[in-house]
Design an enzyme around this catalytic site. Structure first.
Site, PDB file in Angstrom:
ATOM      1  N   LYS A  77      69.816  12.791  44.018  1.00 40.54           N
ATOM      2  CA  LYS A  77      69.991  14.106  43.373  1.00 40.54           C
ATOM      3  C   LYS A  77      69.539  15.262  44.271  1.00 40.54           C
ATOM      4  CE  LYS A  77      69.684  12.340  38.661  1.00 40.54           C
ATOM      5  NZ  LYS A  77      69.124  12.465  37.315  1.00 40.54           N
ATOM      6  N   ASP A 113      70.668  17.493  33.053  1.00 41.41           N
ATOM      7  CA  ASP A 113      69.723  16.610  32.342  1.00 41.41           C
ATOM      8  C   ASP A 113      68.874  17.400  31.338  1.00 41.41           C
ATOM      9  OD1 ASP A 113      70.433  14.182  33.489  1.00 41.41           O
ATOM     10  OD2 ASP A 113      69.070  14.426  35.183  1.00 41.41           O
TER      11      ASP A 113
HETATM   12  P1  NAP Z   1      60.664   8.491  38.400  1.00 43.18           P
HETATM   13  O1  NAP Z   1      61.016   9.751  39.098  1.00 43.18           O
HETATM   14  O2  NAP Z   1      60.530   7.224  39.162  1.00 43.18           O
HETATM   15  O3  NAP Z   1      59.268   8.761  37.610  1.00 43.18           O
HETATM   16  C1  NAP Z   1      58.676   7.739  36.865  1.00 43.18           C
HETATM   17  C2  NAP Z   1      57.491   8.305  36.074  1.00 43.18           C
HETATM   18  O4  NAP Z   1      56.986   7.273  35.226  1.00 43.18           O
HETATM   19  C3  NAP Z   1      56.313   8.753  36.965  1.00 43.18           C
HETATM   20  O5  NAP Z   1      55.678   9.851  36.349  1.00 43.18           O
HETATM   21  C4  NAP Z   1      55.411   7.502  36.921  1.00 43.18           C
HETATM   22  O6  NAP Z   1      54.030   7.787  37.145  1.00 43.18           O
HETATM   23  C5  NAP Z   1      55.589   7.068  35.481  1.00 43.18           C
HETATM   24  N1  NAP Z   1      55.289   5.669  35.243  1.00 43.18           N
HETATM   25  C6  NAP Z   1      56.053   4.600  35.550  1.00 43.18           C
HETATM   26  N2  NAP Z   1      55.448   3.475  35.120  1.00 43.18           N
HETATM   27  C7  NAP Z   1      54.279   3.852  34.527  1.00 43.18           C
HETATM   28  C8  NAP Z   1      53.221   3.154  33.899  1.00 43.18           C
HETATM   29  N3  NAP Z   1      53.236   1.820  33.781  1.00 43.18           N
HETATM   30  N4  NAP Z   1      52.177   3.853  33.421  1.00 43.18           N
HETATM   31  C9  NAP Z   1      52.149   5.200  33.527  1.00 43.18           C
HETATM   32  N5  NAP Z   1      53.116   5.921  34.105  1.00 43.18           N
HETATM   33  C10 NAP Z   1      54.174   5.253  34.614  1.00 43.18           C
HETATM   34  O7  NAP Z   1      61.701   8.168  37.241  1.00 43.18           O
HETATM   35  P2  NAP Z   1      62.583   9.207  36.399  1.00 43.18           P
HETATM   36  O8  NAP Z   1      63.858   9.432  37.092  1.00 43.18           O
HETATM   37  O9  NAP Z   1      61.723  10.366  36.061  1.00 43.18           O
HETATM   38  O10 NAP Z   1      62.921   8.349  35.081  1.00 43.18           O
HETATM   39  C11 NAP Z   1      61.915   7.992  34.178  1.00 43.18           C
HETATM   40  C12 NAP Z   1      62.518   7.248  32.984  1.00 43.18           C
HETATM   41  O11 NAP Z   1      63.401   8.119  32.279  1.00 43.18           O
HETATM   42  C13 NAP Z   1      63.362   6.031  33.365  1.00 43.18           C
HETATM   43  O12 NAP Z   1      63.081   5.024  32.418  1.00 43.18           O
HETATM   44  C14 NAP Z   1      64.785   6.502  33.222  1.00 43.18           C
HETATM   45  O13 NAP Z   1      65.674   5.456  32.895  1.00 43.18           O
HETATM   46  C15 NAP Z   1      64.646   7.473  32.055  1.00 43.18           C
HETATM   47  N6  NAP Z   1      65.690   8.517  32.068  1.00 43.18           N
HETATM   48  C16 NAP Z   1      66.435   8.697  30.937  1.00 43.18           C
HETATM   49  C17 NAP Z   1      67.412   9.684  30.907  1.00 43.18           C
HETATM   50  C18 NAP Z   1      68.260   9.885  29.677  1.00 43.18           C
HETATM   51  O14 NAP Z   1      69.331  10.479  29.796  1.00 43.18           O
HETATM   52  N7  NAP Z   1      67.828   9.438  28.503  1.00 43.18           N
HETATM   53  C19 NAP Z   1      67.611  10.506  32.026  1.00 43.18           C
HETATM   54  C20 NAP Z   1      66.813  10.315  33.170  1.00 43.18           C
HETATM   55  C21 NAP Z   1      65.850   9.301  33.160  1.00 43.18           C
HETATM   56  P3  NAP Z   1      53.446   7.871  38.646  1.00 43.18           P
HETATM   57  O15 NAP Z   1      53.830   9.220  39.174  1.00 43.18           O
HETATM   58  O16 NAP Z   1      52.000   7.719  38.456  1.00 43.18           O
HETATM   59  O17 NAP Z   1      54.082   6.746  39.416  1.00 43.18           O
END
Ligand code: NAP
Length: 293
Positions: A77, A113
């Protein structure tokens, strides 16, 4: 299929795609194919795997891809936004684009988003943004950026971000300014009583991953709780919130609503997010759900 690169887009039979690495898991083709069929339009929406090391060249040379536009998923992105000639406000604020289209020879980029997040809540919890209080956001990754942008655009006075890695929350606070405050995840309980909205944007709670170990004690019963994770549809967080009487909204609608703007650019119709679309995507995900009234 022959190598699709190196050709100009076919406007009579437009082709768009989800691009990123990997793209096999993406539900975007299901969403756009549903709309192409519903509105009886010519065109195709596929998948184009673009490894991160090839992302800069791919998006900079997008006019040669054969596509009229595309969606962009992780980890491309930011590279996509950099390659665009023109960005909308959201993509500029986030430094990331998820929707691209060619117009008058220029590559345009948007980030939908945040809009998808807002429209989902608007559809499922009318008036959610008129309640007093702060928004509490769990997580500080790419999705949190979009959610924070959306909340600020609705004039929510204060957005508290809680993240396991504090430095990432602090970076978002710096990016978005004084209405956004960063905290370690362990401090969540101190702020629950002022919440009008609690949002999980972390990957925790997804199928195969443990839920966050947090307590909702002290969260007002009027606060809305939403999770952007949609597999499972009812995450542990949403289950716990519903059990104590809070209204909840699942994350599938965010995915569906973020797709509409791109479809309109590529295929010329602003599509509707309806219950049939939701059921089609749920079936593709292998999730059974009661149809909503
Ligand atoms: P990302 O950039 O990899 O960020 C992941 C986030 O989750 C970080 O803040 C990370 O914390 C935290 N995290 C992961 N595992 C954790 C745990 N066990 N305990 C505490 N914190 C944890 O991912 P992203 O793109 O933001 O996506 C995050 C989620 O949103 C995914 O599941 C994705 O599928 C979902 N999503 C959904 C939509 C939708 O349209 N509904 C759109 C986009 C994303 P740290 O910084 O400490 O690693």
């Amino acid at each position: 299929m022959s190598d699709p690169e190196g050709k100009a887009p076919d406007v009579a039979n437009p082709e768009a795609a989800i691009t990123g690495w990997p793209v096999d898991h993406s539900r975007s083709p299901v969403i756009h194919t549903y709309w192409l069929q519903k509105y009886g339009l010519s065109g195709h929406y596929g998948r184009r795997a673009v490894p991160p090391e090839k992302a800069e060249a791919f998006y900079k040379g997008f006019a040669e891809s054969g596509l009229v536009g595309c969606n962009v998923t992780v980890p491309n992105k930011e590279a996509a936004a950099k390659a665009c000639d023109i960005l909308d406000d959201a993509a500029q604020a986030m430094g990331a684009a998820n929707t691209l289209w060619l117009e008058d020879g220029k590559l345009h980029g948007a980030n939908t988003d945040g809009i998808g997040f807002l429209r989902n809540l608007d559809q499922q919890a009318i008036g959610w943004d008129r309640k007093p209080g702060s928004a509490l956001v769990l997580g500080a990754g790419g999705a949190a950026r979009a959610v924070i942008w959306g909340l600020l655009s609705r004039n929510i006075p204060t957005v508290h971000i809680f993240n396991r890695t504090l430095a990432k929350a602090e970076a978002l606070s710096e990016r978005f300014g004084i209405r956004v405050l960063a905290h370690p995840l362990d401090d969540l309980s101190k702020y629950l009583s002022e919440a009008m909205l609690l949002v999980n944007t972390t990957a925790a709670g997804m199928v195969g991953k443990a839920d966050l170990e947090i307590s909702l004690e002290g969260l007002p019963k009027e606060a809305l709780v939403t999770d952007i994770v949609y597999t499972p549809l009812e995450t542990g967080l949403l289950k716990a919130a519903a059990l104590r009487g809070n209204a909840t909204v699942d994350g599938l609608g965010m995915l569906l609503h973020q797709a509409g703007a791109g479809f309109e650019h590529w295929f010329g119709v602003l599509p509707e997010v309806d219950e049939d679309l939701r059921q089609t995507v749920l079936a593709d995900l292998g999730i059974k759900s009661e149809a909503k009234a």
